[in-house]
Write an enzyme that holds these catalytic residues in place. Structure first.
Site, PDB file in Angstrom:
ATOM      1  N   ASP A  38       4.530   7.858  -6.135  1.00  0.00           N
ATOM      2  CA  ASP A  38       3.142   7.682  -5.712  1.00  0.00           C
ATOM      3  C   ASP A  38       2.243   8.464  -6.661  1.00  0.00           C
ATOM      4  O   ASP A  38       2.704   9.384  -7.346  1.00  0.00           O
ATOM      5  CB  ASP A  38       2.943   8.196  -4.269  1.00  0.00           C
ATOM      6  CG  ASP A  38       1.818   7.481  -3.543  1.00  0.00           C
ATOM      7  OD1 ASP A  38       0.664   7.561  -4.009  1.00  0.00           O
ATOM      8  OD2 ASP A  38       2.083   6.821  -2.527  1.00  0.00           O
ATOM      9  N   ASN A  91       6.046  -1.249  -2.709  1.00  0.00           N
ATOM     10  CA  ASN A  91       5.121  -1.234  -1.574  1.00  0.00           C
ATOM     11  C   ASN A  91       3.689  -0.902  -1.963  1.00  0.00           C
ATOM     12  O   ASN A  91       2.758  -1.336  -1.285  1.00  0.00           O
ATOM     13  CB  ASN A  91       5.632  -0.206  -0.547  1.00  0.00           C
ATOM     14  CG  ASN A  91       4.564   0.208   0.417  1.00  0.00           C
ATOM     15  OD1 ASN A  91       4.229  -0.515   1.355  1.00  0.00           O
ATOM     16  ND2 ASN A  91       3.992   1.392   0.199  1.00  0.00           N
ATOM     17  N   TYR A 158      -7.887 -10.292  -2.355  1.00  0.00           N
ATOM     18  CA  TYR A 158      -6.642  -9.695  -1.858  1.00  0.00           C
ATOM     19  C   TYR A 158      -5.589 -10.783  -1.613  1.00  0.00           C
ATOM     20  O   TYR A 158      -4.421 -10.641  -1.995  1.00  0.00           O
ATOM     21  CB  TYR A 158      -6.943  -8.932  -0.570  1.00  0.00           C
ATOM     22  CG  TYR A 158      -5.744  -8.311   0.100  1.00  0.00           C
ATOM     23  CD1 TYR A 158      -5.210  -7.115  -0.363  1.00  0.00           C
ATOM     24  CD2 TYR A 158      -5.155  -8.908   1.215  1.00  0.00           C
ATOM     25  CE1 TYR A 158      -4.113  -6.532   0.262  1.00  0.00           C
ATOM     26  CE2 TYR A 158      -4.064  -8.331   1.844  1.00  0.00           C
ATOM     27  CZ  TYR A 158      -3.554  -7.147   1.366  1.00  0.00           C
ATOM     28  OH  TYR A 158      -2.466  -6.579   1.978  1.00  0.00           O
ATOM     29  N   LYS A 162      -1.717 -11.253  -3.222  1.00  0.00           N
ATOM     30  CA  LYS A 162      -0.511 -11.301  -2.395  1.00  0.00           C
ATOM     31  C   LYS A 162       0.178 -12.661  -2.508  1.00  0.00           C
ATOM     32  O   LYS A 162       1.414 -12.746  -2.465  1.00  0.00           O
ATOM     33  CB  LYS A 162      -0.860 -10.979  -0.947  1.00  0.00           C
ATOM     34  CG  LYS A 162      -1.338  -9.542  -0.747  1.00  0.00           C
ATOM     35  CD  LYS A 162      -0.324  -8.524  -1.263  1.00  0.00           C
ATOM     36  CE  LYS A 162      -0.738  -7.099  -0.949  1.00  0.00           C
ATOM     37  NZ  LYS A 162       0.280  -6.112  -1.405  1.00  0.00           N
ATOM     38  N   THR A 193      -2.264   1.626   9.647  1.00  0.00           N
ATOM     39  CA  THR A 193      -2.127   2.439   8.442  1.00  0.00           C
ATOM     40  C   THR A 193      -3.485   3.036   8.088  1.00  0.00           C
ATOM     41  O   THR A 193      -4.523   2.611   8.615  1.00  0.00           O
ATOM     42  CB  THR A 193      -1.648   1.600   7.242  1.00  0.00           C
ATOM     43  OG1 THR A 193      -2.673   0.655   6.903  1.00  0.00           O
ATOM     44  CG2 THR A 193      -0.344   0.875   7.544  1.00  0.00           C
TER      45      THR A 193
END
Length: 254
Positions: A38, A91, A158, A162, A193
């Protein structure tokens, strides 16, 4: 406790928070050795500490998935630490606040494409190179229900990224299936989240409206998605490749 990932090494991007952190903890709970990757160093080290507290094994690697050099280094760090790369969960990703297609800025478009699409490609590029050298491995990409169906939420940029992940997953699976590399994707619905919190605070929708997008009327938890990643990386799914699994409470069924 199941040991379905015992002895496997797993590189998980975006593992400092949210679904990535949950996936790292779930994989470690199933016996995998984890590389937490990350750009958020504090959050990444917190994930490592949580895994170690529970008796698991993990290291942190700072990596920006939009950088080929960083992803090459992350794969190398995995191999240096654990000898091989058995599983990769790509991810890491970003979202933008909702905007109609004609109002999306070039800056917003370029950022989403750089992280959500180019970042997954760069991750796969170096993961697959290593997996080919060692004779196989498993990759699970983060896509979205927005890559499967159209949604009136002002997320065409977005959705495009995806949908690209879904298409790239399918093609890569066919390219490498005979070389022992499986590639699948997970397409979540709306998950609790920090990104969801940002969307709610930004006025995209309320929490109740977000939950109402699901036929079940409830939101997903990060662990729900993490368990699907674990299934796709375990040997029990050895005949599954090229699939985009919707974990969306029926959202894409209508």
């Amino acid at each position: 406790m199941s040991t379905k990932l015992a002895g496997k090494s797993a590189l998980i991007t975006g593992a400092a928070q949210g679904i990535g952190a949950a996936t790292a903890r779930v994989f470690a709970g199933y016996g995998a050795r984890i590389v937490v990757a990350d750009i958020n160093e504090d959050g990444g080290r917190e994930t490592v500490a949580a895994i170690e507290k529970d008796g698991g094994e993990a290291i942190f690697v700072r990596a920006d998935i939009t950088s080929g050099a960083d992803m090459e280094a992350a794969v190398r760090a995995t191999v240096d630490a654990y000898g091989r790369l058995d599983c990769a969960v790509n991810n890491a990703g970003v979202e933008e606040q909702g905007a109609a297609l004609h109002e999306i800025t070039e800056e917003a478009w370029d950022r989403l494409v750089a992280v959500n699409l180019k970042g997954v490609w760069l991750s796969m590029k170096y993961e697959i190179r290593q997996m080919l050298e060692q004779g196989g491995g498993t990759i699970a990409n983060m896509a979205s229900v927005a890559g499967l169906v159209g949604l009136p939420l002002g997320i065409s940029d977005y959705s495009a990224t995806k949908g690209g992940v879904v298409a790239m997953t399918r093609t890569a699976a066919i390219e490498y299936v005979r070389q022992g590399v499986r590639v699948n994707a997970v397409c979540p619905g709306v998950v609790r989240t920090p990104l969801l919190d940002q969307a709610i605070q930004g006025g995209m929708f309320t929490e109740a409206e977000a939950a109402a997008l699901h036929p079940t009327g409830v939101l997903l938890d990060p662990e729900d998605v993490a368990e699907t990643f674990a299934f796709l990386c375990a040997d029990t799914s050895k005949h599954i490749t090229g699939q985009s699994i919707a974990v969306d409470c029926g959202m894409s069924a209508g």
